[in-house]
Design a protein around this motif. Structure first.
Motif, PDB file in Angstrom:
ATOM      1  N   UNK A  25       9.816 -18.092   5.544  1.00  0.00           N
ATOM      2  CA  UNK A  25       8.886 -18.884   6.156  1.00  0.00           C
ATOM      3  C   UNK A  25       9.541 -20.154   6.636  1.00  0.00           C
ATOM      4  N   UNK A  26      10.772 -20.484   6.240  1.00  0.00           N
ATOM      5  CA  UNK A  26      11.065 -22.024   6.744  1.00  0.00           C
ATOM      6  C   UNK A  26      11.977 -21.722   7.996  1.00  0.00           C
ATOM      7  N   UNK A  27      12.657 -20.762   8.268  1.00  0.00           N
ATOM      8  CA  UNK A  27      13.368 -20.729   9.621  1.00  0.00           C
ATOM      9  C   UNK A  27      12.668 -19.686  10.365  1.00  0.00           C
ATOM     10  N   UNK A  28      12.486 -20.222  11.706  1.00  0.00           N
ATOM     11  CA  UNK A  28      11.834 -19.425  12.689  1.00  0.00           C
ATOM     12  C   UNK A  28      11.995 -19.727  14.095  1.00  0.00           C
ATOM     13  N   UNK A  40      15.208 -24.423  21.326  1.00  0.00           N
ATOM     14  CA  UNK A  40      15.282 -24.991  20.046  1.00  0.00           C
ATOM     15  C   UNK A  40      14.885 -24.173  18.946  1.00  0.00           C
ATOM     16  N   UNK A  41      15.644 -24.243  17.629  1.00  0.00           N
ATOM     17  CA  UNK A  41      15.251 -23.341  16.551  1.00  0.00           C
ATOM     18  C   UNK A  41      14.555 -24.505  15.549  1.00  0.00           C
ATOM     19  N   UNK A  83      11.679 -29.262  11.493  1.00  0.00           N
ATOM     20  CA  UNK A  83      13.049 -29.770  11.920  1.00  0.00           C
ATOM     21  C   UNK A  83      13.259 -28.804  13.209  1.00  0.00           C
ATOM     22  N   UNK A  84      13.740 -29.542  14.111  1.00  0.00           N
ATOM     23  CA  UNK A  84      14.075 -28.847  15.440  1.00  0.00           C
ATOM     24  C   UNK A  84      15.691 -29.091  15.504  1.00  0.00           C
ATOM     25  N   UNK A  85      16.393 -27.801  15.932  1.00  0.00           N
ATOM     26  CA  UNK A  85      17.799 -28.042  16.225  1.00  0.00           C
ATOM     27  C   UNK A  85      18.029 -27.413  17.597  1.00  0.00           C
ATOM     28  N   UNK A  86      18.378 -28.268  18.227  1.00  0.00           N
ATOM     29  CA  UNK A  86      18.650 -28.040  19.673  1.00  0.00           C
ATOM     30  C   UNK A  86      20.047 -27.588  20.088  1.00  0.00           C
ATOM     31  N   UNK A  87      21.068 -27.822  19.183  1.00  0.00           N
ATOM     32  CA  UNK A  87      22.544 -27.346  19.519  1.00  0.00           C
ATOM     33  C   UNK A  87      22.958 -26.849  18.312  1.00  0.00           C
TER      34      UNK A  87
END
Length: 117
Positions: free
Chosen positions: A86-89, A97-98, A107-111
């Motif tokens: 449930x945490x990473x989608x 972005x992830x 949290x958003x990860x762009x790179x």
């Protein structure tokens, strides 16, 4: 002559009674020895059976403990799995972005970059 025959017969009867008494005593002794042997064997078997039952009980208790531990581990794994699933989608955002949710925080990860060795 008849006194002599009577004495021989009396002696024969006496010796026969002594032989019978000795045979009876011998049989009584053998019976006692056999009974003693049987009682000793029964004690040995009872001791082995008690030891076997104690070992079986110990093993059953160990199995029960291991089953409880395994159940707890399985429950923890399921919790971890549900948290991780449930945490990473990947949200297929336009920017690629992830999004990751940890303890309710997004949290958003762009790179992405390769981990340094």
């Amino acid at each position: 002559m008849s006194l002599r025959i009577k004495a021989v017969v009396d002696r024969f009867v006496k010796e026969l009674k002594e032989a019978l008494d000795a045979d009876i005593q011998d049989r009584i002794m053998k019976e006692r020895e056999m009974q003693s042997y049987i009682e000793e064997r029964e004690r040995e078997v009872a001791e082995r059976e008690a030891a076997w039952k104690a070992e079986l009980s110990r093993r059953e208790a160990e199995i029960a403990r291991q089953e409880v531990r395994l159940k707890m581990e399985r429950e923890n794994l399921e919790k971890e799995k549900s948290v991780l699933m449930g945490t990473a989608s990947n949200q297929d955002n336009q920017d690629g972005a992830l999004e990751i949710t940890v303890s309710g925080e997004k949290y958003r990860c762009l790179r992405f970059s390769k981990a340094k060795k």
